[in-house]
Enzyme design. Structure first.
Site, PDB file in Angstrom:
ATOM      1  N   SER A  43      32.448  29.454  41.460  1.00 34.92           N
ATOM      2  CA  SER A  43      31.002  29.669  41.427  1.00 34.92           C
ATOM      3  C   SER A  43      30.646  30.857  42.314  1.00 34.92           C
ATOM      4  O   SER A  43      31.483  31.360  43.069  1.00 34.92           O
ATOM      5  CB  SER A  43      30.271  28.421  41.918  1.00 34.92           C
ATOM      6  OG  SER A  43      30.561  28.206  43.290  1.00 34.92           O
ATOM      7  N   ASP A  90      33.215  32.946  35.803  1.00 37.61           N
ATOM      8  CA  ASP A  90      31.867  33.335  35.399  1.00 37.61           C
ATOM      9  C   ASP A  90      30.892  32.170  35.613  1.00 37.61           C
ATOM     10  O   ASP A  90      29.856  32.096  34.984  1.00 37.61           O
ATOM     11  CB  ASP A  90      31.876  33.757  33.927  1.00 37.61           C
ATOM     12  CG  ASP A  90      30.559  34.385  33.488  1.00 37.61           C
ATOM     13  OD1 ASP A  90      29.886  34.981  34.331  1.00 37.61           O
ATOM     14  OD2 ASP A  90      30.216  34.259  32.302  1.00 37.61           O
ATOM     15  N   HIS A  91      31.251  31.254  36.486  1.00 36.52           N
ATOM     16  CA  HIS A  91      30.410  30.090  36.768  1.00 36.52           C
ATOM     17  C   HIS A  91      29.451  30.463  37.905  1.00 36.52           C
ATOM     18  O   HIS A  91      29.534  29.960  39.004  1.00 36.52           O
ATOM     19  CB  HIS A  91      31.282  28.905  37.158  1.00 36.52           C
ATOM     20  CG  HIS A  91      30.524  27.629  37.322  1.00 36.52           C
ATOM     21  ND1 HIS A  91      30.007  26.941  36.256  1.00 36.52           N
ATOM     22  CD2 HIS A  91      30.182  26.940  38.424  1.00 36.52           C
ATOM     23  CE1 HIS A  91      29.396  25.873  36.697  1.00 36.52           C
ATOM     24  NE2 HIS A  91      29.480  25.852  38.017  1.00 36.52           N
TER      25      HIS A  91
END
Length: 95
Positions: A43, A90-91
């Site tokens: 993230s 891509d979180h």
């Protein structure tokens, strides 16, 4: 495709948000013990922590560096565990 394989076999493939090399290793070790693939995600905040809280993040530079460093770490360490591994970097928050 790993996700298609999981669907065909009827099991979920959870993604684990990792913030350190130790948390990555824990996911990899547990997956290897279960004989299952691993799915690791990074993230925005977790990536910044992976990079180091001393790195400025006003322009998301720590988040970007941490996501890249985490992905490189997993890519280099994962083969030692002998399981398939997905990395999702891509979180991140959409801001």
């Amino acid at each position: 495709n790993l996700l298609k394989f999981a669907k065909a076999k009827g099991f979920a493939l959870p993604a684990f948000n990792c913030t350190t090399s130790s948390s990555c290793n824990a996911v990899l070790e547990a997956a290897a013990k279960l004989g299952m693939p691993a799915y690791i995600q990074f993230s925005e905040g977790g990536s910044a922590f992976f990079c180091g809280k001393g790195v400025p993040n006003d322009k998301k530079q720590a988040s970007i560096l941490g996501a890249v460093a985490g992905a490189h770490f997993v890519r280099n360490v994962a083969p030692a565990y002998g399981i398939p591994v997905l990395v999702h970097s891509d979180h991140c928050a959409k801001k």
